[in-house]
Design an enzyme around this catalytic site. Structure first.
Site, PDB file in Angstrom:
ATOM      1  N   HIS A 187     -31.650  19.153  -0.083  1.00  0.00           N
ATOM      2  CA  HIS A 187     -31.163  20.626  -0.782  1.00  0.00           C
ATOM      3  C   HIS A 187     -31.004  21.720   0.027  1.00  0.00           C
ATOM      4  CE1 HIS A 187     -33.172  18.374  -4.776  1.00  0.00           C
ATOM      5  NE2 HIS A 187     -32.371  18.042  -5.037  1.00  0.00           N
ATOM      6  N   GLU A 190     -33.327  24.197   0.531  1.00  0.00           N
ATOM      7  CA  GLU A 190     -34.941  24.057   1.021  1.00  0.00           C
ATOM      8  C   GLU A 190     -35.135  23.898   3.019  1.00  0.00           C
ATOM      9  OE1 GLU A 190     -35.499  21.299  -0.677  1.00  0.00           O
ATOM     10  OE2 GLU A 190     -35.441  21.794  -2.948  1.00  0.00           O
ATOM     11  N   ARG A 245     -28.536  25.279  -4.469  1.00  0.00           N
ATOM     12  CA  ARG A 245     -28.899  24.237  -4.341  1.00  0.00           C
ATOM     13  C   ARG A 245     -28.615  22.518  -4.035  1.00  0.00           C
ATOM     14  NH1 ARG A 245     -33.822  20.816  -6.802  1.00  0.00           N
ATOM     15  NH2 ARG A 245     -33.601  19.733  -7.691  1.00  0.00           N
ATOM     16  N   HIS A 315     -38.386  17.876   1.153  1.00  0.00           N
ATOM     17  CA  HIS A 315     -38.022  18.976   0.626  1.00  0.00           C
ATOM     18  C   HIS A 315     -39.095  19.938   1.539  1.00  0.00           C
ATOM     19  CE1 HIS A 315     -34.688  16.335  -1.985  1.00  0.00           C
ATOM     20  NE2 HIS A 315     -35.952  15.566  -1.500  1.00  0.00           N
ATOM     21  N   GLU A 389     -42.149  17.388   0.137  1.00  0.00           N
ATOM     22  CA  GLU A 389     -42.407  18.588  -0.118  1.00  0.00           C
ATOM     23  C   GLU A 389     -43.174  19.518   0.552  1.00  0.00           C
ATOM     24  OE1 GLU A 389     -39.946  20.107  -2.599  1.00  0.00           O
ATOM     25  OE2 GLU A 389     -39.460  17.942  -4.070  1.00  0.00           O
TER      26      GLU A 389
HETATM   27  C1  BHK Z   1     -38.669  14.156  -5.716  1.00  0.00           C
HETATM   28  C2  BHK Z   1     -38.144  13.048  -6.125  1.00  0.00           C
HETATM   29  C3  BHK Z   1     -37.138  12.222  -7.104  1.00  0.00           C
HETATM   30  C4  BHK Z   1     -36.798  13.680  -7.965  1.00  0.00           C
HETATM   31  C5  BHK Z   1     -37.458  14.782  -7.772  1.00  0.00           C
HETATM   32  C6  BHK Z   1     -38.217  14.897  -6.964  1.00  0.00           C
HETATM   33  C7  BHK Z   1     -38.123  16.258  -6.802  1.00  0.00           C
HETATM   34  C8  BHK Z   1     -37.247  17.142  -5.929  1.00  0.00           C
HETATM   35  C9  BHK Z   1     -36.516  17.421  -7.105  1.00  0.00           C
HETATM   36  O1  BHK Z   1     -34.605  16.617  -6.437  1.00  0.00           O
HETATM   37  O2  BHK Z   1     -36.313  18.095  -8.147  1.00  0.00           O
HETATM   38  C10 BHK Z   1     -38.031  18.784  -6.396  1.00  0.00           C
HETATM   39  C11 BHK Z   1     -37.253  19.914  -5.320  1.00  0.00           C
HETATM   40  O3  BHK Z   1     -36.586  19.415  -4.686  1.00  0.00           O
HETATM   41  C12 BHK Z   1     -37.885  20.977  -4.474  1.00  0.00           C
HETATM   42  O4  BHK Z   1     -37.716  19.771  -3.200  1.00  0.00           O
HETATM   43 ZN    ZN Z   2     -35.538  19.698  -2.810  1.00  0.00          ZN
END
Ligand code: BHK
Ligand code: ZN
Length: 428
Positions: A187, A190, A245, A315, A389
């Site tokens: 993303h 981040e 994102r 992330h 995260e």
């Molecule tokens: C993690 C693993 C699998 C699916 C979703 C997530 C949470 C992640 C997302 O893709 O929404 C949260 C995020 O970006 C913030 O880093």
């Molecule tokens: Zn993310």
């Protein structure tokens, strides 16, 4: 800079909000919206001032920068508080009415934070404690710095044509070694994530031979590091819009750009927690692996699935260590082992600065979401599949100050090394 209260006073009572029939409105709303969050330095010199600051903290959303909380405020100290835009009028009024000395340290928090973390059009030297935009030169210089430990390969190009260079860390060996795959920057916004992958590479090279854990890891395994997965998006957050994102792919028929790479993997694709609207931030894409970056990574992992024993994706934010599944509430086959390793890794992380992480399956720990990379890798057969995260829990969120890069990376190293050591001792 001392605040120009005089100018504000000339407006009379116009900054004071009043209750309208359906919601709180400023009398002249369009003046009000031009004010942004500010950081004040208050100088309480009377007991009443101290009481006033504590009352203020109880009644409005004041973010204490220094000291850490209202309860720590005493007389004759500097008190730095971040005040959200909607409370500025009331704070100015209270300070003014009570003759409390104050400066405005930051006129516009948004501008300051953006400025602090700005890769900007002016090239800056690479630094591990700054947010660096993606650039070929760091990868080129690091990968040629120690040919016995590091090499690079391009696994494909991004949508906009940038090479996706994968770094391979590990002591050169004639036979193929089991491996760990780690990516950062899925993303775009981040930013602490790509900073961590760079840190990891630097640490691996500089502690091999002195740190026993790193030495064993790189002797017995290879670690593949993709420093920035979504390079186009990441570049766009530096040069275009900070909060982007997704990828930057275009398709005729929609004016909206990009898909969420962490919804684009072929794991329960687009069944839940994802959007089929191309304009959404969680757009799953037009088909699984429609995003070339996802396809390139998936192809590499598929080709090397015999040796890849762990998948780690970085992330931010919210301080979580997640593992499958996110696309279903069903528990993973290896749930208890994955949980145990996650808890060990979180404890290792916490041992350095006390940073608390929560571990668990994605669906119940954050939210159900299909198409994530960790679920896909797990279902392919990569048992140890984790999503980090990183910091923080929302105070700065994606705008984590550069001063937190070092402590965040140091503590995260402990968790990643914990997982790596476990995998190394439990090769399957
Ligand atoms: C993690 C693993 C699998 C699916 C979703 C997530 C949470 C992640 C997302 O893709 O929404 C949260 C995020 O970006 C913030 O880093
Ligand atoms: Zn993310």
């Amino acid at each position: 800079m001392p605040v120009n209260l005089k100018q504000r006073r000339e407006g009379g009572g116009w900054l004071i909000p009043h209750k309208s029939h359906n919601s709180t409105y400023c009398t002249f709303g369009f003046f009000f919206v031009s004010y942004r969050d500010k950081v004040f330095r208050l100088k309480p010199v009377l007991d009443e001032h101290v009481t006033l600051i504590k009352d203020l903290a109880k009644n409005i959303e004041v973010d204490f920068w220094s000291p850490e909380g209202a309860e720590l405020v005493t007389i004759d100290m500097d008190v730095d508080i971040h005040v959200p835009a909607q409370y500025l009028n009331i704070v100015f009024t209270i300070l003014d009415q009570n003759d409390m000395e104050h400066d405005v340290l930051i006129e516009d928090v948004q501008v300051a934070v953006d400025g602090q973390a700005d890769g900007g059009p002016t090239p800056r030297a690479h630094s591990y404690t700054k947010y660096n935009n993606w650039n070929d030169s760091w990868i080129a210089s690091i990968s040629s710095s120690n040919p016995n430990l590091i090499s690079k390969q391009v696994i494909g190009n991004t949508y906009e044509g940038r090479p996706m260079t994968l770094l391979k860390l590990g002591k050169k060996s004639s036979s193929s070694k089991p491996a760990i795959f780690m990516d950062c920057g899925i993303h775009a916004r981040e930013w602490i994530s790509p900073a961590f992958c760079q840190w990891f590479v630097k640490e691996a090279l500089s502690t091999y031979g002195s740190d026993a854990q790193m030495t064993s890891l790189l002797n017995q395994m290879d670690v593949y590091v993709l420093p920035v997965f979504n390079i186009d998006g990441y570049d766009y957050t530096h040069k275009g819009s900070r909060m982007w994102r997704k990828t930057r792919s275009r398709k005729s028929g929609s004016s909206c750009i990009g898909a969420d790479p962490n919804r684009n993997f072929n794991a329960g694709w687009c069944t839940l927690g994802a959007s089929s609207n191309p304009c959404s931030d969680t757009f799953c894409g037009y088909s699984p692996e429609s995003e070339i970056e996802v396809k390139n990574v998936a192809n590499f992992i598929r080709r090397n699935k015999a040796i890849i024993k762990a998948y780690i994706t970085i992330h931010s934010y919210s301080q979580l260590l997640l593992f499958p599944y996110s696309y279903t509430y069903d528990l993973a086959q290896h749930h208890s082992e994955l949980m145990q390793v996650a808890q060990g890794a979180s404890a290792a992380l916490r041992s350095l600065y006390g940073t608390r992480y929560t571990s668990g399956p994605g669906a119940t720990t954050i939210y159900p979401a299909a198409g994530g990379s960790d679920d896909w890798a797990y279902d392919l057969g990569v048992k140890y599949s984790y999503t980090f995260e990183l910091r923080d829990t929302g105070r700065y969120g994606f705008l984590l100050p550069e001063s937190q890069i070092k402590p965040t990376c140091e503590e995260t190293m402990l968790a990643v090394k914990y997982i790596a050591a476990y995998v190394r001792k439990n090769i399957y």
